[in-house]
Design a protein around this motif. Structure first.
Motif, mmCIF file in Angstrom:
data_model
loop_
_atom_site.group_PDB
_atom_site.id
_atom_site.type_symbol
_atom_site.label_atom_id
_atom_site.label_comp_id
_atom_site.label_asym_id
_atom_site.label_seq_id
_atom_site.Cartn_x
_atom_site.Cartn_y
_atom_site.Cartn_z
ATOM 1 N N MET A 1 3.957 20.088 3.485
ATOM 2 C CA MET A 1 2.489 19.951 3.355
ATOM 3 C C MET A 1 2.021 18.743 4.153
ATOM 4 N N TRP A 2 0.873 18.908 4.784
ATOM 5 C CA TRP A 2 0.291 17.837 5.616
ATOM 6 C C TRP A 2 -0.530 16.913 4.718
ATOM 7 N N ILE A 3 -0.130 15.666 4.683
ATOM 8 C CA ILE A 3 -0.819 14.700 3.811
ATOM 9 C C ILE A 3 -1.461 13.634 4.662
ATOM 10 N N ILE A 4 -2.746 13.423 4.479
ATOM 11 C CA ILE A 4 -3.431 12.341 5.198
ATOM 12 C C ILE A 4 -4.163 11.464 4.183
ATOM 13 N N LEU A 5 -3.934 10.211 4.265
ATOM 14 C CA LEU A 5 -4.659 9.237 3.448
ATOM 15 C C LEU A 5 -5.569 8.472 4.384
ATOM 16 N N LEU A 6 -6.862 8.660 4.264
ATOM 17 C CA LEU A 6 -7.832 8.011 5.138
ATOM 18 C C LEU A 6 -8.541 6.905 4.372
ATOM 19 N N MET A 7 -8.465 5.708 4.912
ATOM 20 C CA MET A 7 -9.086 4.558 4.252
ATOM 21 C C MET A 7 -10.033 3.876 5.209
ATOM 22 N N LEU A 8 -11.306 3.876 4.893
ATOM 23 C CA LEU A 8 -12.286 3.132 5.677
ATOM 24 C C LEU A 8 -12.359 1.721 5.112
ATOM 25 N N LEU A 9 -11.938 0.764 5.901
ATOM 26 C CA LEU A 9 -11.911 -0.612 5.423
ATOM 27 C C LEU A 9 -13.277 -1.260 5.588
ATOM 28 N N ALA A 137 1.903 19.597 9.784
ATOM 29 C CA ALA A 137 2.367 20.119 8.490
ATOM 30 C C ALA A 137 3.671 19.435 8.087
ATOM 31 N N GLY A 138 3.713 18.993 6.829
ATOM 32 C CA GLY A 138 4.926 18.385 6.300
ATOM 33 C C GLY A 138 5.091 16.917 6.617
ATOM 34 N N HIS A 139 4.152 16.319 7.307
ATOM 35 C CA HIS A 139 4.240 14.903 7.655
ATOM 36 C C HIS A 139 3.278 14.084 6.792
ATOM 37 N N ALA A 140 3.701 12.899 6.438
ATOM 38 C CA ALA A 140 2.845 11.974 5.702
ATOM 39 C C ALA A 140 2.135 11.070 6.694
ATOM 40 N N ILE A 141 0.827 11.201 6.749
ATOM 41 C CA ILE A 141 0.032 10.447 7.718
ATOM 42 C C ILE A 141 -0.984 9.606 6.950
ATOM 43 N N LYS A 142 -0.887 8.307 7.110
ATOM 44 C CA LYS A 142 -1.833 7.394 6.477
ATOM 45 C C LYS A 142 -2.649 6.701 7.561
ATOM 46 N N VAL A 143 -3.950 6.648 7.359
ATOM 47 C CA VAL A 143 -4.858 6.078 8.358
ATOM 48 C C VAL A 143 -5.732 5.021 7.708
ATOM 49 N N TRP A 144 -5.755 3.848 8.319
ATOM 50 C CA TRP A 144 -6.671 2.786 7.889
ATOM 51 C C TRP A 144 -7.661 2.565 9.035
ATOM 52 N N LEU A 145 -8.775 3.260 8.983
ATOM 53 C CA LEU A 145 -9.740 3.235 10.077
ATOM 54 C C LEU A 145 -10.702 2.064 9.902
ATOM 55 N N PRO A 157 -3.687 -7.406 17.418
ATOM 56 C CA PRO A 157 -2.777 -6.420 18.029
ATOM 57 C C PRO A 157 -1.723 -5.865 17.082
ATOM 58 N N ILE A 158 -1.243 -6.694 16.142
ATOM 59 C CA ILE A 158 -0.145 -6.253 15.276
ATOM 60 C C ILE A 158 -0.639 -5.534 14.023
ATOM 61 N N ARG A 159 -1.940 -5.457 13.853
ATOM 62 C CA ARG A 159 -2.474 -4.794 12.668
ATOM 63 C C ARG A 159 -2.123 -3.304 12.695
ATOM 64 N N THR A 160 -1.689 -2.767 11.586
ATOM 65 C CA THR A 160 -1.364 -1.348 11.480
ATOM 66 C C THR A 160 -2.621 -0.565 11.125
ATOM 67 N N VAL A 161 -2.936 0.431 11.938
ATOM 68 C CA VAL A 161 -4.125 1.254 11.678
ATOM 69 C C VAL A 161 -3.739 2.660 11.209
ATOM 70 N N ALA A 162 -2.445 3.003 11.341
ATOM 71 C CA ALA A 162 -1.979 4.302 10.847
ATOM 72 C C ALA A 162 -0.468 4.268 10.697
ATOM 73 N N LEU A 163 0.035 5.111 9.806
ATOM 74 C CA LEU A 163 1.474 5.321 9.639
ATOM 75 C C LEU A 163 1.749 6.809 9.756
ATOM 76 N N VAL A 164 2.701 7.158 10.603
ATOM 77 C CA VAL A 164 3.121 8.548 10.748
ATOM 78 C C VAL A 164 4.577 8.609 10.303
ATOM 79 N N ASP A 165 4.783 9.128 9.086
ATOM 80 C CA ASP A 165 6.138 9.134 8.513
ATOM 81 C C ASP A 165 6.754 7.739 8.563
ATOM 82 N N ASP A 166 5.992 6.743 8.174
ATOM 83 C CA ASP A 166 6.439 5.348 8.117
ATOM 84 C C ASP A 166 6.590 4.684 9.487
#
Length: 471
Positions: A1-9, A137-145, A157-166
């Motif tokens: 299952m495709w999982i997306i966590l979208l966070m607007l900071l 599909a099947g990937h854990a995708i987290k986004v901090w937009l 530059p080092i700030r993480t804005v998304a994680l794709v399977d860690d």
């Protein structure tokens, strides 16, 4: 299952430290004050920054997933002649009505290639949307937009804005993926605030002067419009001056009103200048820095030195500004022997004439005759839309005259790789943020539109842009 966590900071206005746009004798002008007159525009630009960052982040996520799976987006099935006939029959007003494209009206034979391209693009969008769904599909995708106000400045530059399977996608990657578009939006915000700040500074100075004089600000402003009557002699002198300059005045009453306004304006400007000169004004608005784009060659045709200052030119051989730009490039190559010019194809809209020329130049490069064929293409007028640069016989004659193997040239021109390479160049130009040809990346600095040899050579020598970035 495709999982997306979208966070607007999004940080609430109350949580933000109040930013200061300028100081007059130590007294702050808050950023919120100068944003008030153009609040709707600033909000719109903030949203545009967020939308652009979201699009770029989507592209980065897809690339990361493709790289890990080695999957490629499939190509749609070829558009059939029957599909073109059905589309044409279903929308006659698009081809025969008053708003039909001028090119297809002049040349009905151009209808089919245009329809085929349109249907191919729509099919490609559908196929890619489905491929993207399956890819995720099947990937854990987290986004901090980040929100719009945050995106006004380059992110850490080092700030993480998304994680794709860690696996992280950093802000540096995001900035690089859409540097020019972010810059343009940031620059638009800066210019809007700069205009509002000028007004705010002027109003603050006038209000302080009125306070010093012990009078209401309205009285101070009213003083500037007193005694601005324009006499007949003064009016006639102005009218005569305008006539002598070839600008006859048809309405003396309007001329009188303008002269009265100019008197008041001059008086106000003189007072504001005096107040500025006697005040300590600190402008704290910072102009966004110019982006640096990657210098991508991708086995493109090259003229000039093997090494040295580089100019990547995104052009085609049909558009008039592009052809003029090619001549300016020739002047640079003649004057600076150490310059390396890389020619990338950029055909922003459907254009079979530009496409044919791009194919010719690419094949000539493979056969060791790029410079000669380029000169040939620039030395003659492009054919009309829907017509060819060279018929089969003329193509073989050209090959013989330029000492190219005619069979090799004909075989090269039919290679499917050529179309893919031209599309890749054009897609690259769009992804970099360019919307029109010609466009350039000069030592990493982006420029759009026609550029003179002098301005391009200046950047190549100094590796910095001496003026304003072209939009």
């Amino acid at each position: 299952m495709w999982i997306i966590l979208l966070m607007l900071l999004a940080v609430s206005p109350a949580a933000r430290v109040e930013e200061v746009a300028a100081k007059i004798d130590g007294q702050a002008i808050p950023l919120a004050e100068i944003d008030t007159p153009s609040r709707a525009k600033i909000v719109r630009l903030h949203q545009a920054l967020t939308d652009e960052a979201a699009r770029a982040l989507d592209r980065l996520i897809d690339r990361q997933l493709q790289a890990s799976s080695e999957a490629k987006f499939p190509s749609p099935k070829p558009v059939t002649d029957e599909a073109i006939r059905a589309f044409r029959a279903s929308r006659p007003e698009d081809f025969e009505g008053p708003f039909a494209p001028l090119e297809t009206k002049r040349n009905p034979a151009a209808e089919w290639p245009a329809i085929r391209l349109y249907l191919t693009q729509k099919a490609l969008e559908s196929v890619q949307a489905e491929a993207r769904r399956r890819l995720r599909a099947g990937h854990a995708i987290k986004v901090w937009l980040p929100d719009g106000p945050e995106l006004e400045q380059p992110l850490s530059p080092i700030r993480t804005v998304a994680l794709v399977d860690d696996t992280p996608i950093t802000a540096e990657m995001l900035e690089q993926a859409t540097a020019l578009r972010l810059y343009r939006l940031r620059k638009e915000i800066y210019l809007e605030r700069q205009r509002c700040l000028e007004t705010s500074v002027e109003n603050r100075l006038l209000s302080e002067e009125a306070r010093r004089l012990g009078i209401p600000i309205e009285d101070l402003l009213a003083k500037m419009t007193r005694d601005t009557t324009v006499g007949t002699k003064e009016l006639n002198a102005s009218i005569e001056s305008e006539r002598a300059a070839g600008r006859p005045v048809s309405d003396p009453d309007r001329a009188r009103q303008y002269l009265a306004f100019r008197k008041a304006y001059t008086r106000r400007a003189a007072l504001v200048k005096k107040l500025r000169d006697s005040a300590r004004i600190e402008i704290l608005l910072e102009e966004p820095s110019l982006p640096r784009l990657p210098m991508i060659e991708l086995n493109a045709p090259i003229l000039g030195a093997l090494d040295g200052p580089r100019l990547i030119a995104y052009t085609n051989y049909r558009c008039t500004p592009c052809r003029a730009a090619h001549r300016e490039i020739d002047r640079i190559l003649a004057a600076q022997r150490n310059v390396r010019v890389v020619f990338r194809d950029f055909i922003p809209v459907y254009d079979p004439v530009a496409d044919e020329a791009a194919r010719l130049s690419r094949c000539a490069d493979r056969l060791g005759a790029f410079g000669r064929v380029r000169s040939e293409l620039l030395g003659r007028n492009p054919p009309a839309f829907g017509e060819a640069w060279y018929t089969d016989d003329a193509l073989r004659t050209l090959a013989s005259r330029l000492d190219i193997d005619s069979d090799a040239l004909v075989q090269c021109l039919s290679s499917p790789e050529l179309g893919e390479a031209i599309e890749q160049d054009t897609a690259e130009a769009h992804e970099l943020g360019f919307e029109e040809a010609p466009s350039f990346v000069v030592q990493g600095i982006p420029l759009s539109g026609m550029q003179s040899a002098k301005s391009l050579a200046g950047i190549l020598r100094n590796q910095r842009y001496p003026g304003r970035l072209s939009d």
